[in-house]
Design an enzyme around this catalytic site. Structure first.
Site, PDB file in Angstrom:
ATOM      1  N   ARG A  68      34.491  44.693  15.426  1.00 45.17           N
ATOM      2  CA  ARG A  68      34.399  43.750  16.552  1.00 45.17           C
ATOM      3  C   ARG A  68      35.627  42.839  16.559  1.00 45.17           C
ATOM      4  O   ARG A  68      36.123  42.450  17.604  1.00 45.17           O
ATOM      5  CB  ARG A  68      33.096  42.932  16.495  1.00 45.17           C
ATOM      6  CG  ARG A  68      33.025  41.847  17.562  1.00 45.17           C
ATOM      7  CD  ARG A  68      31.609  41.385  17.937  1.00 45.17           C
ATOM      8  NE  ARG A  68      30.677  41.385  16.847  1.00 45.17           N
ATOM      9  CZ  ARG A  68      30.628  40.472  15.861  1.00 45.17           C
ATOM     10  NH1 ARG A  68      31.478  39.452  15.868  1.00 45.17           N
ATOM     11  NH2 ARG A  68      29.747  40.576  14.895  1.00 45.17           N
ATOM     12  N   TYR A 122      38.343  41.007  44.727  1.00 41.32           N
ATOM     13  CA  TYR A 122      37.301  41.950  44.353  1.00 41.32           C
ATOM     14  C   TYR A 122      35.936  41.259  44.500  1.00 41.32           C
ATOM     15  O   TYR A 122      35.737  40.156  43.984  1.00 41.32           O
ATOM     16  CB  TYR A 122      37.529  42.393  42.904  1.00 41.32           C
ATOM     17  CG  TYR A 122      36.453  43.294  42.380  1.00 41.32           C
ATOM     18  CD1 TYR A 122      36.266  44.552  42.935  1.00 41.32           C
ATOM     19  CD2 TYR A 122      35.626  42.895  41.342  1.00 41.32           C
ATOM     20  CE1 TYR A 122      35.259  45.385  42.469  1.00 41.32           C
ATOM     21  CE2 TYR A 122      34.631  43.727  40.862  1.00 41.32           C
ATOM     22  CZ  TYR A 122      34.450  44.967  41.430  1.00 41.32           C
ATOM     23  OH  TYR A 122      33.467  45.782  40.976  1.00 41.32           O
ATOM     24  N   ASP A 145      44.856  38.896  38.600  1.00 38.32           N
ATOM     25  CA  ASP A 145      44.206  40.202  38.476  1.00 38.32           C
ATOM     26  C   ASP A 145      45.209  41.231  39.006  1.00 38.32           C
ATOM     27  O   ASP A 145      45.448  41.311  40.210  1.00 38.32           O
ATOM     28  CB  ASP A 145      42.906  40.208  39.298  1.00 38.32           C
ATOM     29  CG  ASP A 145      42.126  41.509  39.164  1.00 38.32           C
ATOM     30  OD1 ASP A 145      42.759  42.548  38.895  1.00 38.32           O
ATOM     31  OD2 ASP A 145      40.890  41.492  39.360  1.00 38.32           O
ATOM     32  N   LYS A 167      40.515  51.338  36.661  1.00 33.01           N
ATOM     33  CA  LYS A 167      41.222  51.779  37.856  1.00 33.01           C
ATOM     34  C   LYS A 167      42.520  52.491  37.456  1.00 33.01           C
ATOM     35  O   LYS A 167      42.462  53.498  36.787  1.00 33.01           O
ATOM     36  CB  LYS A 167      41.428  50.576  38.783  1.00 33.01           C
ATOM     37  CG  LYS A 167      40.174  49.693  38.941  1.00 33.01           C
ATOM     38  CD  LYS A 167      39.001  50.408  39.588  1.00 33.01           C
ATOM     39  CE  LYS A 167      37.695  49.627  39.513  1.00 33.01           C
ATOM     40  NZ  LYS A 167      37.732  48.251  39.944  1.00 33.01           N
TER      41      LYS A 167
END
Ligand SMILES: *Cc1c(COP(=O)(O)O)cnc(C)c1O
Length: 374
Positions: free
Chosen positions: A49, A102, A176, A201
């Site tokens: 992690r 978005y 973004d 994407k």
């Protein structure tokens, strides 16, 4: 990054095999636990992690291609957005975002507002002076997406970063960069502090990995993000990290091909009766267009043979979405319409199929969408 991006993308993660096998590509390491040589000693890896060899390799690559010093690979694009807001905002803070984003980002921002008392205002992305007027004492962050989604407005990221940092160097400019990728836009070079990706994407590019990324070029910001990610645990798993390393090797080639196909279609779509208006930023693979009111969106979607009616973008397969009922459905109707997100707006993620097959498909689907009765 000293080498050119094509070399970094293809070779930046190679030669890292520590087993002296000479393997050209990086191995995939699944271990979640790492042996310690002795008390107080570590190989640099303790528990996955915190860090694992494959994810770390990917993160080094993401930092390099976005001109950052620290990168964090997350389990989705939304997890990347959540990482940024969890790390850098708290109750009572304020932020400003561009108004055409978005749709999932707005859903997230509204939740932050309602549950965590982090208030936000929208800016139309045009006049930087208007943006400066919206800054409050409590403003921590400015969130930009350019070109905007789905209406392809271009924001002057450099102008925003300069103007904001001149009066408030403490405010983080976050971008973004999912649509243009580092191939066409380098937010950190333009003065941004934080870069975010839905790597699902273009970075992933094959419609088969759900992933996100956060990149910064500041040690202090990097340490805060690392602490937050270690605490909350929305990390990308080893296998998807390895797949993303593999995908990134062709990013430059794919982006050039997406752009070539998109330009071809963006030039021709306006000539179709049935298409009212085409929106395209000039680079990248995203095109939006309005189907005329006399044409049925449902018939158009059902007639598609090469393109798929499916939610997502940035992959080798062409996908078509209707933002009004899909990505932006949670936005109030009035806001959607004000932004030009009407029921007739179609968003096309141009894939890497043959350009003429795509053009033929769109032509026949638009023709099939004509309503019989005027
Ligand atoms: C898809 C998308 C997101 C969300 O990413 P997920 O990987 O779906 O969680 C964020 N920003 C943009 C611009 C996107 O297209």
């Amino acid at each position: 990054m000293s080498r050119k991006i094509a070399t970094q993308l293809t070779q930046g993660t190679n030669g890292t095999d520590d087993g002296n096998t000479g393997s050209v590509v990086a191995p995939l390491n699944f271990s979640t636990a790492f042996r310690h040589p002795g008390l107080g000693e570590s190989t640099g890896f303790d528990y996955s992690r915190l860090a694992g060899p494959t994810r770390q390799l990917l993160e080094g690559q993401l930092a390099a291609i976005e001109y950052g010093t620290h990168a964090f690979a997350t389990s989705s694009g939304m997890a990347a957005i959540d990482l940024v807001f969890s790390a850098f905002t708290r109750s009572g803070d304020h932020f400003i975002c561009s108004d055409d984003l978005y749709g999932g980002s707005f859903r997230y921002f509204d939740e932050r507002q309602d549950k965590y008392n982090v208030q936000y205002d929208k800016w139309n992305g045009i006049n930087v002076d208007d943006l400066l007027l919206k800054i409050k004492k409590s403003t921590k962050l400015i969130w930009l997406e350019s070109p905007s989604n789905p209406t392809m407005k271009i924001i002057d990221i450099e102008g925003v970063a300069k103007a904001v940092h001149a009066i408030r160097p403490d405010i983080l400019i976050a971008v973004d960069n999912t649509f243009l990728t580092p191939i066409y836009q380098n937010p950190i070079k333009l003065g941004a502090d934080v870069v975010v990706h839905s790597a699902t994407k273009y970075l992933g590019g094959h419609n088969d990995i759900l992933a996100g990324a956060v990149i910064v070029n500041d040690d202090k910001l990097g340490a805060i993000l690392q602490e937050e990610l270690t605490t909350t645990g929305q990390t990308l798993d080893s296998f998807d990290s390895w797949l993303l390393i593999r995908s990134l090797k062709t990013l430059h080639v794919r982006m050039a091909a997406h752009t070539a196909n998109a330009r071809y279609l963006a030039e021709r779509l306006p000539t179709l009766t049935g298409v009212d208006k085409v929106l395209y930023a000039g680079v990248g693979g995203m095109i939006s267009f309005y189907l005329n009111d006399k044409y049925s969106v449902d018939k158009f979607l059902r007639a598609l043979r090469v393109c798929s009616f499916a939610e997502s973008l940035g992959g080798v397969e062409s996908l078509i979405t209707v933002p009004y009922i899909q990505t932006h459905h949670d936005m109030p109707v009035g806001d959607r319409l004000a932004l030009g997100i009407t029921p007739q707006l179609i968003r096309l993620s141009v894939g890497l199929e043959d350009k003429d097959d795509l053009w033929d498909d769109l032509q026949q689907a638009v023709a099939a969408a004509k309503e019989d009765k005027e």
